[in-house]
Design an enzyme around this catalytic site. Structure first.
Site, short mmCIF file in Angstrom:
data_model
loop_
_atom_site.label_atom_id
_atom_site.label_comp_id
_atom_site.label_asym_id
_atom_site.label_seq_id
_atom_site.Cartn_x
_atom_site.Cartn_y
_atom_site.Cartn_z
N LYS A 1 25.66 -37.93 -4.72
CA LYS A 1 25.25 -39.10 -3.28
C LYS A 1 23.84 -39.54 -3.63
O LYS A 1 24.15 -41.05 -2.96
CB LYS A 1 25.45 -37.80 -2.28
CG LYS A 1 26.19 -37.92 -2.37
CD LYS A 1 26.49 -35.94 -0.80
CE LYS A 1 27.61 -35.42 -0.87
NZ LYS A 1 28.14 -34.70 -0.31
N GLN B 1 24.69 -30.89 3.62
CA GLN B 1 25.56 -30.34 2.86
C GLN B 1 26.27 -28.57 3.22
O GLN B 1 25.62 -28.26 3.26
CB GLN B 1 25.09 -30.87 1.30
CG GLN B 1 25.94 -30.45 0.01
CD GLN B 1 26.78 -31.22 -0.37
OE1 GLN B 1 26.77 -31.49 -0.06
NE2 GLN B 1 27.36 -30.35 -1.23
N ASP C 1 30.14 -37.81 7.81
CA ASP C 1 30.98 -36.74 6.91
C ASP C 1 32.30 -37.00 7.43
O ASP C 1 33.60 -36.37 6.89
CB ASP C 1 30.36 -35.89 6.35
CG ASP C 1 30.32 -34.98 5.29
OD1 ASP C 1 30.38 -35.44 4.25
OD2 ASP C 1 28.87 -34.48 5.23
N1 GUN Z 1 30.66 -29.56 0.19
C1 GUN Z 1 31.89 -29.93 -0.96
N2 GUN Z 1 32.28 -31.35 0.19
C2 GUN Z 1 31.36 -32.36 1.23
C3 GUN Z 1 31.43 -32.97 1.92
O1 GUN Z 1 31.91 -33.99 1.70
N3 GUN Z 1 30.44 -32.90 2.77
C4 GUN Z 1 29.17 -32.02 2.59
N4 GUN Z 1 28.65 -32.09 3.57
N5 GUN Z 1 29.72 -30.73 1.96
C5 GUN Z 1 30.05 -31.07 1.18
#
Ligand code: GUN
Length: 291
Positions: free
Chosen positions: A52, A96, A119
């Site tokens: 990211k 995350q 998100d």
């Molecule tokens: N863990 C796995 N996929 C994601 C996601 O898209 N966002 C977040 N915050 N955590 C994750």
């Protein structure tokens, strides 16, 4: 059969975002800023977050990574979220997941300002999506809808079967596919569904997001169907450098020959998710969802 190229589509979407950033810069505007909070050292989470941050650099965004050790308290994490909520330079942020067991993921997500919840996990964004209002849509459903749009897949009046009712894939997909303008007739199937094979065999579009490797077999799919594979099961392999390979929820070699369109794993839905997050951050910086 058309193989839907999620990698290429994600690159196109990211280059469109990068062009927008250049325009913003040229007009003297504020550069979009995404922050990510990472707790602990889980291998998967490290990889996702690094991806990211790298993607932010690629499109010209500012990014900030905030790290905590596994023993961070819930109060400390909530305090971090409160600071990011009030930091005017930060357009959007993610925490995350998964978080350590002593921290309530639900509490943390609900403490995020919905206007910065890129998100799309906060109940306000989920509720706004259900109501058909402007909302941050979470990355996987957004990515799938974008693939359907960009490949000009016909949806109006089509029978769509979504397999799996998770909060981040199946349930939002069932809502987005049935919304006005998309207009699918949606059947949401799950582990207690009876006659799943017969239901799938009627489907024009199947979204497989149940998390069981190679679950969808050739005899469950009608000729000409569109199949979207959201599965990512990691299995050991002696044929790859890493020693692992990814397998989808679809038995590709059986299903693909029957399809009009299909997403592969890897290289289908997965690569779209990062582009989705960047897109939401851009929308946030332009105040397009929350005015
Ligand atoms: N863990 C796995 N996929 C994601 C996601 O898209 N966002 C977040 N915050 N955590 C994750």
């Amino acid at each position: 059969m058309v193989l839907i190229d999620g990698k290429k589509t994600s690159e196109i979407l990211q280059s469109e975002i990068a062009e927008e950033v250049i325009k913003i810069k040229n007009n003297g505007g504020k550069i979009p800023h995404l922050a990510a909070v990472l707790v602990g050292h889980d291998g998967g989470s490290e990889t996702y977050v690094a991806g990211k941050v790298k993607a932010c650099e690629r499109v010209g965004f500012k990014s900030t990574l905030i790290r905590y050790e596994d023993n961070v308290t819930e109060a400390e994490l909530l305090n971090c979220v409160a600071q990011l909520n009030s930091d005017e330079d930060v357009d959007g942020f993610i925490v995350q997941l998964p978080l350590p067991n002593h921290i309530s993921e639900y509490k943390v997500i609900e403490s995020i300002n919905p206007g910065k919840d890129v998100d799309g996990f906060h109940a306000v964004n989920v509720g706004r999506m259900v109501a058909g209002m402007p909302a941050f849509i979470s990355a996987t459903p957004f990515g799938i809808m974008e693939l359907i749009k960009r490949y000009k897949i016909e949806t109006s009046g089509k029978n769509c079967v979504v397999i799996g009712r998770s909060n981040i894939v199946g349930r939002p997909m069932s809502i987005l596919l049935s919304q006005k303008g998309v207009d699918c007739t949606v059947t949401l199937c799950h582990s207690r569904t009876k006659n799943l094979k017969a239901i799938c065999a009627q489907a024009d579009i199947i979204v497989a997001g149940l998390g069981i490797a190679e679950f969808l077999r050739g005899d469950m799919v009608k000729d000409g169907a569109v199949v979207i594979d959201v599965g990512i099961t990691r299995v050991k392999s002696d044929k790859t450098k890493s020693g692992w390979k990814l397998i989808g929820d679809v038995k590709f070699d059986e299903v693909a020959p029957k399809c009009s369109f299909i997403t592969p794993v890897p290289g289908g839905v997965g690569p779209m998710t990062i582009a989705s997050l960047l897109y939401n951050t851009l929308l946030s910086s332009k105040k397009e969802i929350y005015k």
